[in-house]
Design a protein around this motif. Structure first.
Motif, PDB file in Angstrom:
ATOM      1  N   ILE A 166      -2.222  10.501  12.154  1.00 29.90           N
ATOM      2  CA  ILE A 166      -2.826  10.412  10.634  1.00 29.90           C
ATOM      3  C   ILE A 166      -3.538   9.103  10.322  1.00 29.90           C
ATOM      4  CG2 ILE A 166      -2.403  10.860   8.228  1.00 29.90           C
ATOM      5  CD1 ILE A 166       0.268  12.171   9.303  1.00 29.90           C
ATOM      6  N   LEU A 167      -4.852   8.909   9.933  1.00 31.62           N
ATOM      7  CA  LEU A 167      -5.061   7.712   9.089  1.00 31.62           C
ATOM      8  C   LEU A 167      -5.281   8.023   7.704  1.00 31.62           C
ATOM      9  CD1 LEU A 167      -8.615   6.971  11.054  1.00 31.62           C
ATOM     10  CD2 LEU A 167      -6.391   5.606  11.109  1.00 31.62           C
ATOM     11  N   TRP A 168      -4.413   7.020   7.135  1.00 33.69           N
ATOM     12  CA  TRP A 168      -4.115   7.176   5.786  1.00 33.69           C
ATOM     13  C   TRP A 168      -4.601   5.993   4.819  1.00 33.69           C
ATOM     14  CZ3 TRP A 168      -2.382  10.165   1.923  1.00 33.69           C
ATOM     15  CH2 TRP A 168      -1.580   9.447   0.790  1.00 33.69           C
ATOM     16  N   LYS A 169      -5.380   6.266   3.765  1.00 31.21           N
ATOM     17  CA  LYS A 169      -5.848   5.056   2.791  1.00 31.21           C
ATOM     18  C   LYS A 169      -5.146   5.325   1.787  1.00 31.21           C
ATOM     19  CE  LYS A 169     -10.112   2.625   1.713  1.00 31.21           C
ATOM     20  NZ  LYS A 169     -11.652   2.749   1.945  1.00 31.21           N
ATOM     21  N   ALA A 170      -4.230   4.276   1.058  1.00 29.49           N
ATOM     22  CA  ALA A 170      -3.726   4.512   0.009  1.00 29.49           C
ATOM     23  C   ALA A 170      -3.978   3.288  -1.256  1.00 29.49           C
ATOM     24  CB  ALA A 170      -2.305   4.132   0.342  1.00 29.49           C
ATOM     25  N   ASP A 171      -4.255   3.761  -2.312  1.00 23.19           N
ATOM     26  CA  ASP A 171      -4.161   2.894  -3.181  1.00 23.19           C
ATOM     27  C   ASP A 171      -2.746   2.887  -4.036  1.00 23.19           C
ATOM     28  OD1 ASP A 171      -6.785   2.849  -3.445  1.00 23.19           O
ATOM     29  OD2 ASP A 171      -6.988   4.514  -4.586  1.00 23.19           O
ATOM     30  N   ALA A 172      -2.324   1.779  -4.386  1.00 22.99           N
ATOM     31  CA  ALA A 172      -1.002   1.630  -4.840  1.00 22.99           C
ATOM     32  C   ALA A 172      -0.877   1.915  -6.276  1.00 22.99           C
ATOM     33  CB  ALA A 172      -0.569   0.070  -4.832  1.00 22.99           C
ATOM     34  N   ALA A 173       0.094   2.595  -6.887  1.00 19.38           N
ATOM     35  CA  ALA A 173       0.301   2.978  -8.204  1.00 19.38           C
ATOM     36  C   ALA A 173       1.500   2.285  -8.937  1.00 19.38           C
ATOM     37  CB  ALA A 173       0.712   4.412  -8.074  1.00 19.38           C
ATOM     38  N   VAL A 174       1.195   1.750 -10.223  1.00 20.28           N
ATOM     39  CA  VAL A 174       2.141   1.168 -10.995  1.00 20.28           C
ATOM     40  C   VAL A 174       2.545   2.428 -11.791  1.00 20.28           C
ATOM     41  CG1 VAL A 174       2.770  -0.622 -12.819  1.00 20.28           C
ATOM     42  CG2 VAL A 174       0.961  -0.990 -10.985  1.00 20.28           C
ATOM     43  N   MET A 175       3.990   2.508 -11.790  1.00 19.35           N
ATOM     44  CA  MET A 175       4.497   3.510 -12.487  1.00 19.35           C
ATOM     45  C   MET A 175       5.546   3.056 -13.371  1.00 19.35           C
ATOM     46  SD  MET A 175       6.422   5.180  -9.002  1.00 19.35           S
ATOM     47  CE  MET A 175       4.998   4.527  -8.201  1.00 19.35           C
ATOM     48  N   ALA A 176       5.775   3.863 -14.619  1.00 21.26           N
ATOM     49  CA  ALA A 176       6.904   3.521 -15.459  1.00 21.26           C
ATOM     50  C   ALA A 176       7.127   4.545 -16.522  1.00 21.26           C
ATOM     51  CB  ALA A 176       6.245   2.326 -16.264  1.00 21.26           C
ATOM     52  N   GLN A 177       8.086   4.506 -17.330  1.00 17.19           N
ATOM     53  CA  GLN A 177       8.265   5.564 -18.397  1.00 17.19           C
ATOM     54  C   GLN A 177       7.595   5.634 -19.343  1.00 17.19           C
ATOM     55  OE1 GLN A 177      12.458   5.624 -19.782  1.00 17.19           O
ATOM     56  NE2 GLN A 177      13.158   4.531 -17.787  1.00 17.19           N
ATOM     57  N   GLY A 178       7.044   4.334 -19.951  1.00 18.11           N
ATOM     58  CA  GLY A 178       6.228   4.385 -21.131  1.00 18.11           C
ATOM     59  C   GLY A 178       4.893   3.623 -20.981  1.00 18.11           C
ATOM     60  N   PRO A 179       4.219   3.061 -21.869  1.00 20.36           N
ATOM     61  CA  PRO A 179       2.908   2.323 -21.764  1.00 20.36           C
ATOM     62  C   PRO A 179       3.170   1.137 -21.189  1.00 20.36           C
ATOM     63  CG  PRO A 179       3.775   2.110 -24.166  1.00 20.36           C
ATOM     64  CD  PRO A 179       4.834   3.276 -23.331  1.00 20.36           C
ATOM     65  N   ASN A 180       1.834   0.415 -20.845  1.00 19.31           N
ATOM     66  CA  ASN A 180       1.659  -0.906 -20.042  1.00 19.31           C
ATOM     67  C   ASN A 180       2.303  -1.893 -21.062  1.00 19.31           C
ATOM     68  OD1 ASN A 180       0.022   1.107 -19.166  1.00 19.31           O
ATOM     69  ND2 ASN A 180      -1.747  -0.367 -18.696  1.00 19.31           N
ATOM     70  N   GLY A 350       1.390   9.773  25.051  1.00 20.07           N
ATOM     71  CA  GLY A 350       0.851  10.871  24.289  1.00 20.07           C
ATOM     72  C   GLY A 350      -0.589  10.805  24.291  1.00 20.07           C
ATOM     73  N   SER A 351      -1.162  11.946  24.299  1.00 19.28           N
ATOM     74  CA  SER A 351      -2.776  12.042  23.750  1.00 19.28           C
ATOM     75  C   SER A 351      -2.819  13.202  22.540  1.00 19.28           C
ATOM     76  CB  SER A 351      -3.239  12.931  25.114  1.00 19.28           C
ATOM     77  OG  SER A 351      -3.254  12.184  26.236  1.00 19.28           O
ATOM     78  N   TYR A 352      -3.601  12.651  22.039  1.00 22.75           N
ATOM     79  CA  TYR A 352      -3.861  13.343  20.535  1.00 22.75           C
ATOM     80  C   TYR A 352      -5.191  13.271  20.233  1.00 22.75           C
ATOM     81  CZ  TYR A 352      -3.316   8.320  20.309  1.00 22.75           C
ATOM     82  OH  TYR A 352      -3.198   7.183  20.498  1.00 22.75           O
ATOM     83  N   PRO A 353      -5.571  14.195  19.263  1.00 19.37           N
ATOM     84  CA  PRO A 353      -7.163  14.244  18.928  1.00 19.37           C
ATOM     85  C   PRO A 353      -7.245  12.916  17.961  1.00 19.37           C
ATOM     86  CG  PRO A 353      -5.965  16.353  18.121  1.00 19.37           C
ATOM     87  CD  PRO A 353      -4.752  15.343  18.659  1.00 19.37           C
ATOM     88  N   ALA A 354      -8.599  12.213  18.464  1.00 20.71           N
ATOM     89  CA  ALA A 354      -9.182  11.308  17.683  1.00 20.71           C
ATOM     90  C   ALA A 354      -9.400  11.493  16.158  1.00 20.71           C
ATOM     91  CB  ALA A 354     -10.442  10.535  18.178  1.00 20.71           C
ATOM     92  N   PRO A 355      -8.591  11.156  15.164  1.00 20.88           N
ATOM     93  CA  PRO A 355      -8.905  11.415  13.797  1.00 20.88           C
ATOM     94  C   PRO A 355     -10.270  11.230  13.324  1.00 20.88           C
ATOM     95  CG  PRO A 355      -7.684   9.145  13.740  1.00 20.88           C
ATOM     96  CD  PRO A 355      -7.782   9.838  15.478  1.00 20.88           C
ATOM     97  N   GLY A 356     -10.690  12.320  12.861  1.00 26.64           N
ATOM     98  CA  GLY A 356     -12.007  12.393  12.039  1.00 26.64           C
ATOM     99  C   GLY A 356     -12.162  12.223  10.622  1.00 26.64           C
ATOM    100  N   TRP A 357     -10.875  11.933   9.953  1.00 26.03           N
ATOM    101  CA  TRP A 357     -10.861  12.063   8.526  1.00 26.03           C
ATOM    102  C   TRP A 357      -9.839  11.238   8.273  1.00 26.03           C
ATOM    103  CZ3 TRP A 357     -13.645  14.045   4.391  1.00 26.03           C
ATOM    104  CH2 TRP A 357     -12.978  14.135   3.493  1.00 26.03           C
ATOM    105  N   VAL A 358     -10.231  10.373   6.998  1.00 23.00           N
ATOM    106  CA  VAL A 358      -9.378   9.515   6.467  1.00 23.00           C
ATOM    107  C   VAL A 358      -8.475  10.190   5.393  1.00 23.00           C
ATOM    108  CG1 VAL A 358      -8.522   7.333   5.363  1.00 23.00           C
ATOM    109  CG2 VAL A 358     -10.362   7.472   7.204  1.00 23.00           C
ATOM    110  N   GLU A 359      -7.326  10.448   5.428  1.00 21.29           N
ATOM    111  CA  GLU A 359      -6.198  10.948   4.183  1.00 21.29           C
ATOM    112  C   GLU A 359      -6.131   9.981   3.351  1.00 21.29           C
ATOM    113  OE1 GLU A 359      -5.019  14.051   4.197  1.00 21.29           O
ATOM    114  OE2 GLU A 359      -5.600  14.790   6.212  1.00 21.29           O
ATOM    115  N   GLU A 360      -6.264  10.392   1.857  1.00 22.60           N
ATOM    116  CA  GLU A 360      -6.013   9.526   1.162  1.00 22.60           C
ATOM    117  C   GLU A 360      -5.371  10.081  -0.321  1.00 22.60           C
ATOM    118  OE1 GLU A 360      -9.708   7.490  -0.974  1.00 22.60           O
ATOM    119  OE2 GLU A 360     -10.625   8.155   0.763  1.00 22.60           O
TER     120      GLU A 360
END
Length: 361
Positions: A166-180, A350-360
């Protein structure tokens, strides 16, 4: 058309969709029966990738409004439901719940299969080896931290193999109960806090950045204290009933490679990679000799990692090679390494399919 007429038309389409989805489920069940009879894998990553690419092409040809990412997300859940019906698929992953690995696993396998959180790499390997889990998901390389040596070392010592990637591209999330405006502390993993520090200091100038053992632990703390925010995954926000109050800009996105760990290699897909572990004598030019074997056969070596061994007279190399280990050219290269005495040991990880899609997400 009036609003009521449009809604009636949508209701009619939904009825047709449900009928067709259940027809599809019956056919998938028939496929599952055949696979069980012939002892074949229920999950076939190469087939999945070809299907998703074909659906995206059909959608483009029809000038559909849905994006390729939307098509993939919809069919991921359709296939997840089918996998859950067929074999009650179980996926072990490096936890805790809500971790980046958990998020990547859900993005790959959908919400309908069963997930098993493990506290360590050893735990994931143990679950798959004991057949408690069908597959395991583990990180093998971070764009900010490099290779994950725990995963490589366990592959070297295990009979388990890489089944898919799996190729995975991630943005970090800031999470809280209330406003900034109420946030005085932001908790998160040390590496992610360091990576996002400039953005966090600009967006939350009054907040103190505090290291946490995991993004899940940070989210747990945020769920208990309205003045605390956590830096982590959107999945962690869902699991802890928190609001995502900010998402990192694209320049702070990180990319991670995960392996799907199985009890055998993936079948040939026509576009594969293979991971090899090679023990060679620790001498000048050892790596060059190894690489020359592949270069002389026009085999592409995509990536190299080296790790220490318990034997001081040997070097251990991990090579990712283009091709499947059953390909004639790759078999010849592996044989030459051993016959010509260039390698003391060659192990296919192991041998495995070359990933052609980046999950995000």
């Amino acid at each position: 058309m009036s609003l009521e007429e449009v809604r009636n038309k949508i209701d009619s389409i939904d009825q047709q969709l449900l009928r067709l989805l259940n027809e599809r489920a019956e056919l998938v069940h028939a496929v599952g029966e055949i696979k069980r009879k012939d002892d074949l894998d229920i999950y076939v990553p190469g087939r999945e990738d070809k299907l998703l690419r074909k659906l995206a092409e059909i959608n483009r040809a029809q000038n559909g409004r849905l994006t390729e990412r939307a098509i993939r997300a919809i069919y991921r859940e359709i296939m997840s439901a089918a996998l859950a019906l067929e074999d009650s698929l179980k996926i072990a992953y490096l936890g805790p719940t809500g971790s980046w690995t958990h998020q990547a696993a859900v993005n790959k396998f959908g919400h309908c299969v069963e997930y098993l959180a493990e506290a360590s790499t050893e735990g994931v390997f143990g679950r798959v080896a004991a057949q408690i889990a069908d597959y395991g998901v583990l990180p093998i390389e971070h764009s900010t931290e490099g290779a994950v040596h725990h995963t490589l070392d366990h592959l070297a010592d295990s009979a388990l193999q890489i089944y898919a990637e799996i190729l995975w591209k991630a943005d970090a999330a800031v999470m809280a109960q209330g406003p900034n405006s109420n946030i005085s502390e932001i908790h998160g993993r040390a590496q992610m806090l360091a990576h996002c520090r400039p953005w966090l200091m600009q967006s939350f100038p009054g907040a103190q950045l505090i290291e946490s053992p995991s993004s899940s632990a940070a989210a747990t703390l945020a769920a208990q204290n309205p003045a605390v925010a956590a830096l982590g995954t959107p999945l962690s926000a869902e699991l802890h009933d928190l609001r995502v109050i900010a998402t990192s800009p694209r320049e702070y996105a990180t990319q991670t490679r995960f392996i799907i760990l199985g009890r055998r290699s993936g079948p040939p897909s026509g576009n594969d990679n293979t991971m090899l572990m090679i023990h060679a004598k620790d001498r000048v030019g050892a790596l060059m000799e190894v690489l020359q074997v592949f270069a002389s056969r026009n085999v592409n070596v995509r990536q190299i990692e080296n790790r220490p061994t318990s034997c001081g007279t040997q070097a251990r190399f991990f090579l990712e090679i283009s091709g499947h280990h059953t390909d004639a050219t790759l078999r010849q290269a592996i044989s030459a390494l051993e016959v010509e005495g260039i390698a003391v040991q060659v192990k296919v990880l192991g041998s495995y399919p070359a990933p052609g899609w980046v999950e995000e997400r």
